[in-house]
Structure formats: structure tokens, C-alpha cells
Design an enzyme around this catalytic site. Sequence first.
Site, PDB file in Angstrom:
ATOM      1  CD  GLN A  49      -4.418  15.932   9.015  1.00 31.21           C
ATOM      2  OE1 GLN A  49      -4.624  14.987   9.767  1.00 31.21           O
ATOM      3  NE2 GLN A  49      -3.514  15.885   8.064  1.00 31.21           N
ATOM      4  CG  HIS A  69      -5.689  32.083  12.474  1.00 28.90           C
ATOM      5  ND1 HIS A  69      -6.783  32.004  13.301  1.00 28.90           N
ATOM      6  CD2 HIS A  69      -6.027  31.381  11.357  1.00 28.90           C
ATOM      7  CE1 HIS A  69      -7.739  31.291  12.715  1.00 28.90           C
ATOM      8  NE2 HIS A  69      -7.293  30.905  11.530  1.00 28.90           N
ATOM      9  NE  ARG A 107      -7.136   6.771  14.169  1.00 28.11           N
ATOM     10  CZ  ARG A 107      -6.017   7.437  13.878  1.00 28.11           C
ATOM     11  NH1 ARG A 107      -5.538   7.446  12.657  1.00 28.11           N
ATOM     12  NH2 ARG A 107      -5.376   8.104  14.817  1.00 28.11           N
ATOM     13  CG  HIS A 152      -5.330  13.469  14.641  1.00 30.99           C
ATOM     14  ND1 HIS A 152      -5.463  12.214  14.100  1.00 30.99           N
ATOM     15  CD2 HIS A 152      -4.325  14.055  13.943  1.00 30.99           C
ATOM     16  CE1 HIS A 152      -4.588  12.058  13.110  1.00 30.99           C
ATOM     17  NE2 HIS A 152      -3.876  13.170  13.000  1.00 30.99           N
ATOM     18  CD  GLU A 197       1.494   9.934  13.572  1.00 31.23           C
ATOM     19  OE1 GLU A 197       2.043  11.040  13.460  1.00 31.23           O
ATOM     20  OE2 GLU A 197       1.434   9.112  12.650  1.00 31.23           O
ATOM     21  CG  ASN A 336      -0.865   6.330  12.794  1.00 28.57           C
ATOM     22  OD1 ASN A 336      -1.793   5.524  12.841  1.00 28.57           O
ATOM     23  ND2 ASN A 336      -1.017   7.614  13.041  1.00 28.57           N
ATOM     24  CE1 TYR A 338       1.065   8.039   6.273  1.00 26.23           C
ATOM     25  CE2 TYR A 338       1.304   7.737   8.632  1.00 26.23           C
ATOM     26  CZ  TYR A 338       0.539   8.124   7.551  1.00 26.23           C
ATOM     27  OH  TYR A 338      -0.733   8.591   7.727  1.00 26.23           O
ATOM     28  CD  GLU A 405      -2.802   8.464  10.621  1.00 30.31           C
ATOM     29  OE1 GLU A 405      -1.837   8.930   9.976  1.00 30.31           O
ATOM     30  OE2 GLU A 405      -3.342   9.054  11.563  1.00 30.31           O
TER      31      GLU A 405
END
Length: 498
Positions: A49, A69, A107, A152, A197, A336, A338, A405
Site C-alpha cells: 500500500q 497490471h 507496525r 500483508h 486478516e 483489526n 473497524y 488496526e
Amino acid sequence: MCSIVIILIIGILVSLQSLTQAENCSFFSEESLKFPKDFSFGVSTSAYQIEGAWNADNKGPSIWDVFTHNHQDKIKDESNGDIALDSYNNFDLDLKALKHLNVDFYRFSIAWTRIYPNGDISSRNQKGIDYYNNMIDKILANGIKPVITMYHWDLPYEIQKFGGFTNSLIVEQFLTYAEELFENFGDRVKTWITFNEPNQICKLGYGIGVFPPAINLPGVGDYLCYFNLLKAHGATYRLYQSKFFEKQGGKVGITLDTIFGFSKTNNNADVDRIMQYSLGLLAHPIYSKSGGFPKIMVEDIQKNSLQEGRRKSRLPIFDEFWRTTVQGSADFLGLNYYTSRFVRRAEKPCFESPSMDRDADIETSVEPEWLMGKSEWLYSVPEGLEGLLKYIRDEYNNVEVMITENGWSDDGELEDDNRVRYFKNHIQAVMNAVNEGCNVTSYSAWTLVDNFEWLKGYTEKFGLYSVDLTSEKKERIPKNSALFYKNVIETRTIPCDS
Ligand code: NOJ
């Protein structure tokens, strides 16, 4: 008389604990509102990322390189991580932001394809190892602890050619890569996260197939992936214990993501069902006393598989060796968090068969008053975080939890008041949970700088810092949320509402 007064005082204090920070600010001394001294704060990123430099210094292609791509149309703004924030060439800009925030730890993830360009030890790349060595040294020299995610989502493309996580070969391949990391970085890195994850890796990558490697095998490929990934995790933990722990003394865990489920009708069975399907299928094998997949899943999937005319369950079963290798294979649970959902058992089957959703058989909904982020799945539900931490405390023997996260998406504005509010409420939820005896030891915000948000490209921003990707300097500019978080870190308190 005296004891009645004491009981009354205790009662008042207990009810004040459940008030929000803003409400209770005026009642408590500053000291009691502080996070414990050894509680640590950090920020998280991942290699694909932010790094860019997708083929620099011998780096091999990952499944995300190949996917972006070959399938530009699958990424909202047809972008990719080829250059991203160019952190590979500009780590000092990230470091400056980390120092400005005053974080205790950083991290970040390592790109497997920089270490082994084709995924295999035969392609060992010293330049990749040197790059991360240098980065780790710089982080430490600035008083920040490195926390490494080993995987990741950027699987070496060559390994996918063997079937990736659907082939049990991944266990040996990951183990060899992990050993390389422990050997080279373990003298300085003391916190290791094997996988980030697994739900997204397996469900989106090998079940629904919307993430690379885009294998569409719902209810089959995803379960194979979970099975092999758990074995790779367990084997890595055992390797660290037998070969590295004595000398290096670090911790190894895994990062799991889950929603928390609420029931409108207080139906605990529905809540337990969703929690087992989204957290338990990974947490039960590792953190429960008995190990193996959760009973409810073993039974449902066996039953559904037979009904589909199969001879055996689509969910693989751990043999004794693997059950015991995986059981207990973590020093902490990386979490994590959210968002959350209301849940209830589906009235009639409403998902395609076979699929994990069909096996779980749960419908989800949101509340109209929950604030929605830029991401369509993201609603602010801080009480879900508190509920989840208590659930983990009770279900998994109060294992140490590191929140790896937690974050909010928007269009990237510097006056990001919704993000400030999101962080404030969620950090408050963590403090409440700590006060309720949950063994949470750290909190990490997602993410340092606006970056490549997978299928959404650069259209959804989660950063504490903004960056103009077209500018030459690519300077990291603090948003209001960066200033807010810096203040929390420096004071170890959540500011009261004025
Ligand atoms: C969790 C993932 O680990 C991260 O890569 C992603 O950017 C955030 N969720 C936000 O979607």
C-alpha cells in the site's frame, strides 16, 4: 453505617466508570483517566500500500502486482501500487511523520517478494534484506519499536502458480521465509505477526474471488486456505519457540479481523454463530483450550456438505499433529477492528450454495444513526469494539490483545473531524475495556499516510497524514487527526470535550 457509606461510594464509582470520557472528565482525577503506563500506541501500514518500487532491486512480482497490471478495470481509479507513496525510496518522510506523532511502535509489513523474488529461498535477495535492515535500524535509532507483519496480502506470484494457500506446500514455503526473517531481523524485532486478516486473504482471495489471486471457489477454496494458513502460522510459532526464542526473546502472534455482532432480540445463539464464523474459525484453533475449528462450523458444514451429495465435509479437519501444533500457537491476539453489524439467523436460505455465507446463514444490518465512512462497509460503532474486547476476554481466557488496526475513511480532507471523533470514541472504548479487566496492551491506528486502498485505489483515504502524490517532494502533511492522536500518545489520556 460506615460500611453502607463505603458501598454507596463504590456504587457511584462503578456507575461513573461506564460514563463516556466526556461525561466523566469532571468526576475523576486526571490520573485515573490515563492509560496504564506500559500501554503502547502506534500506527500501521503495509508494504504494497505504500512502498511502490514494485520491481526495484530485484523485487519479484506479487499477486497484487500482477492483478493490478492485468485487471486495471477492477481497481476503482484504475491505479496500482507501482509507485504508491514511494516509501521504498522515501522512508525518511514516513519516519519524520512517525517521530512527529511520537509513536511507541511502528507496525509495517515486509514484502516477501523483496526477500525471495520468486517466493523460494533459491531466489534469496540480499538487497531486499539490506533494505529492511536499514529501515529497522533507523526506526530503533529514533526510539520507536518495530512491529513486523510477515504477510500483508502480497503473495509471491510464483507461489500462486502452485495454488497459493490452497496447496499445503504453502506451509513449508512460508516457514522458510519466516526463518529468513527471524534470522536476519530477530535480534532487533521483538514483535512478529505472521498473517494480516486471514478472513480477507481466504474469503476474498479464494472464496468470492474479488481479491487476487481471484479464485472463485466459495465454501471450498476459502476453507482450504484457512486450513493451510493456520498450519503455516502454527508451524512458524513452533519454529520461533524451538530455534529463536531463547536468544531473541520476542513474541509471535497473528492479526485477525472481525465485526462484533449485536442482536436486536438478545438472541445469544445468533451472536455466537456470527462470532464463530468471523472470529472463531481462526481464534478457536489457536486460542481455545481444545483447538480445532469451532464445533458449530464443523457440524454445519458437515451437514451441508452431505446434503450437497458430497462424501465428506468441505471443511478440512486437523489431524492430531496439526491440532496440537496450532493450538496455543500465539503469544497475543492481534485485532483489526473497524465496524460492527446487527445480526440474525436468516429466515430462509438467501446465499448461494455452497458458500461460507450459506454455511453461516446469518443476515446482517446496520443502524440508520451509525455514521458511515467513505468505504461502504464502514460504520462507526465504538461500542462494538468494547463488546468485542469483552467477548475475547471471556471466550479466550483473557489472552493479551494488541489492537493492530482501527481507522476511518474519507475523501482526504485535512480538517478530518469525523476521523477525530472516530478515533476518540474508539480509544475511549479501549479504555473502558481495559478498566473492565480486558488484557489489551496496545492500540495502533490505521494508517500513517493516505495510501493504496486495494480495490478502491486512492479514492478512499485512511491516513493521519495526507500526501500530494503528484508533488515532487511527496511531503506528509498532518491532518487534524494526526494532531489529535499525537496528543493522546503524549498525554496517555483522551481529551475531554470542551
Ligand atoms: C485492513 C487491512 O489490513 C488494510 O490493508 C486496509 O487498508 C484496511 N483494512 C482498510 O480497508
